[in-house]
Design a protein around this motif. Structure first.
Motif, PDB file in Angstrom:
ATOM      1  N   UNK A  69     -91.253  91.021   1.238  1.00  0.00           N
ATOM      2  CA  UNK A  69     -90.622  90.964   2.553  1.00  0.00           C
ATOM      3  C   UNK A  69     -91.438  90.177   3.568  1.00  0.00           C
ATOM      4  N   UNK A  70     -92.735  90.159   3.406  1.00  0.00           N
ATOM      5  CA  UNK A  70     -93.619  89.385   4.278  1.00  0.00           C
ATOM      6  C   UNK A  70     -93.771  87.957   3.766  1.00  0.00           C
ATOM      7  N   UNK A  71     -93.867  87.820   2.450  1.00  0.00           N
ATOM      8  CA  UNK A  71     -94.128  86.522   1.844  1.00  0.00           C
ATOM      9  C   UNK A  71     -92.920  85.590   1.906  1.00  0.00           C
ATOM     10  N   UNK A  72     -91.722  86.109   1.706  1.00  0.00           N
ATOM     11  CA  UNK A  72     -90.530  85.265   1.648  1.00  0.00           C
ATOM     12  C   UNK A  72     -90.316  84.428   2.909  1.00  0.00           C
ATOM     13  N   UNK A  73     -90.349  85.019   4.123  1.00  0.00           N
ATOM     14  CA  UNK A  73     -90.167  84.182   5.313  1.00  0.00           C
ATOM     15  C   UNK A  73     -91.308  83.179   5.512  1.00  0.00           C
ATOM     16  N   UNK A  74     -92.514  83.565   5.120  1.00  0.00           N
ATOM     17  CA  UNK A  74     -93.659  82.668   5.219  1.00  0.00           C
ATOM     18  C   UNK A  74     -93.432  81.437   4.339  1.00  0.00           C
ATOM     19  N   UNK A  75     -92.945  81.657   3.116  1.00  0.00           N
ATOM     20  CA  UNK A  75     -92.685  80.545   2.200  1.00  0.00           C
ATOM     21  C   UNK A  75     -91.519  79.686   2.684  1.00  0.00           C
ATOM     22  N   UNK A  76     -90.519  80.312   3.276  1.00  0.00           N
ATOM     23  CA  UNK A  76     -89.403  79.531   3.839  1.00  0.00           C
ATOM     24  C   UNK A  76     -89.903  78.585   4.915  1.00  0.00           C
ATOM     25  N   UNK A  77     -90.811  79.070   5.767  1.00  0.00           N
ATOM     26  CA  UNK A  77     -91.359  78.211   6.821  1.00  0.00           C
ATOM     27  C   UNK A  77     -92.194  77.073   6.222  1.00  0.00           C
ATOM     28  N   UNK A  78     -92.994  77.369   5.204  1.00  0.00           N
ATOM     29  CA  UNK A  78     -93.779  76.313   4.559  1.00  0.00           C
ATOM     30  C   UNK A  78     -92.872  75.274   3.901  1.00  0.00           C
ATOM     31  N   UNK A  79     -91.772  75.740   3.331  1.00  0.00           N
ATOM     32  CA  UNK A  79     -90.815  74.812   2.739  1.00  0.00           C
ATOM     33  C   UNK A  79     -90.171  73.972   3.845  1.00  0.00           C
ATOM     34  N   UNK A  81     -91.504  73.076   6.562  1.00  0.00           N
ATOM     35  CA  UNK A  81     -92.503  72.102   7.010  1.00  0.00           C
ATOM     36  C   UNK A  81     -92.680  70.962   6.002  1.00  0.00           C
ATOM     37  N   UNK A  82     -92.100  71.140   4.810  1.00  0.00           N
ATOM     38  CA  UNK A  82     -92.203  70.106   3.784  1.00  0.00           C
ATOM     39  C   UNK A  82     -93.460  70.194   2.936  1.00  0.00           C
ATOM     40  N   UNK A  83     -94.130  71.363   2.949  1.00  0.00           N
ATOM     41  CA  UNK A  83     -95.384  71.513   2.218  1.00  0.00           C
ATOM     42  C   UNK A  83     -95.209  72.088   0.817  1.00  0.00           C
ATOM     43  N   UNK A  84     -94.125  72.812   0.580  1.00  0.00           N
ATOM     44  CA  UNK A  84     -93.912  73.438  -0.738  1.00  0.00           C
ATOM     45  C   UNK A  84     -92.465  73.282  -1.165  1.00  0.00           C
ATOM     46  N   UNK A  85     -92.254  73.470  -2.465  1.00  0.00           N
ATOM     47  CA  UNK A  85     -90.919  73.626  -3.070  1.00  0.00           C
ATOM     48  C   UNK A  85     -90.861  75.019  -3.668  1.00  0.00           C
ATOM     49  N   UNK A  86     -89.714  75.643  -3.557  1.00  0.00           N
ATOM     50  CA  UNK A  86     -89.476  76.898  -4.280  1.00  0.00           C
ATOM     51  C   UNK A  86     -88.291  76.633  -5.195  1.00  0.00           C
TER      52      UNK A  86
END
Length: 150
Positions: A69-79, A81-86
């Motif tokens: 629940x904490x990690x998912x929104x963090x990863x969405x924001x990183x995605x 920003x163009x830094x990661x792919x999920x």
């Protein structure tokens, strides 16, 4: 009762010292991370990915000790920003795999300036900081053991 023998004296509490130190250190990171567009938790996720990529969301959560629940929104924001792919894992469609984009990999070069800047801002020797890290690692392990049932 004197302050030296008062078990509830604020300045004798480990939890208080850890809390104040944590806020202070993270505050030192803020202006260094801002040009990269990262928050401190996002920076920690990027550190994990720069070291271990690719990772499943579950593996990343375990490394960072964060729940989904904490990690998912963090990863969405990183995605965003163009830094990661999920993407769904080809081996297990239930698992999300996290990889760095070329921009996320490039960001590592800029981020390499952060640790020396933090050391300089703290004004502590590397030996002191290594000793502190070892002590905190022991605290983390002790709390982990204390939370285990039985």
């Amino acid at each position: 009762m004197t302050e030296a023998t008062d078990l509830l004296a604020l300045d004798r509490q480990v939890c208080f010292a850890l809390s104040i130190a944590s806020r202070g250190v993270i505050g030192l990171y803020r202006p260094l991370l801002q040009p990269l567009g990262l928050t401190h938790p996002q920076y920690l996720a990027m550190l994990a990915l720069w070291q271990h990529e690719p990772l499943s969301v579950k593996e990343l959560g375990e490394l960072l000790q964060l729940d989904a629940g904490t990690l998912s929104p963090l990863l969405k924001r990183l995605q965003g920003l163009g830094y990661i792919h999920r993407e769904r894992s080809s081996a297990d469609e239930r698992a999300l795999r996290v990889t760095l984009t070329p921009e996320g990999r490039r960001l590592r070069g800029e981020a390499e300036k952060i640790p020396p800047a933090i050391v300089a801002r703290l004004g502590m020797s590397l030996d002191e900081l290594q000793d502190l890290h070892q002590a905190l690692t022991r605290v983390i392990e002790a709390t982990r053991r204390a939370h285990q049932p039985g």
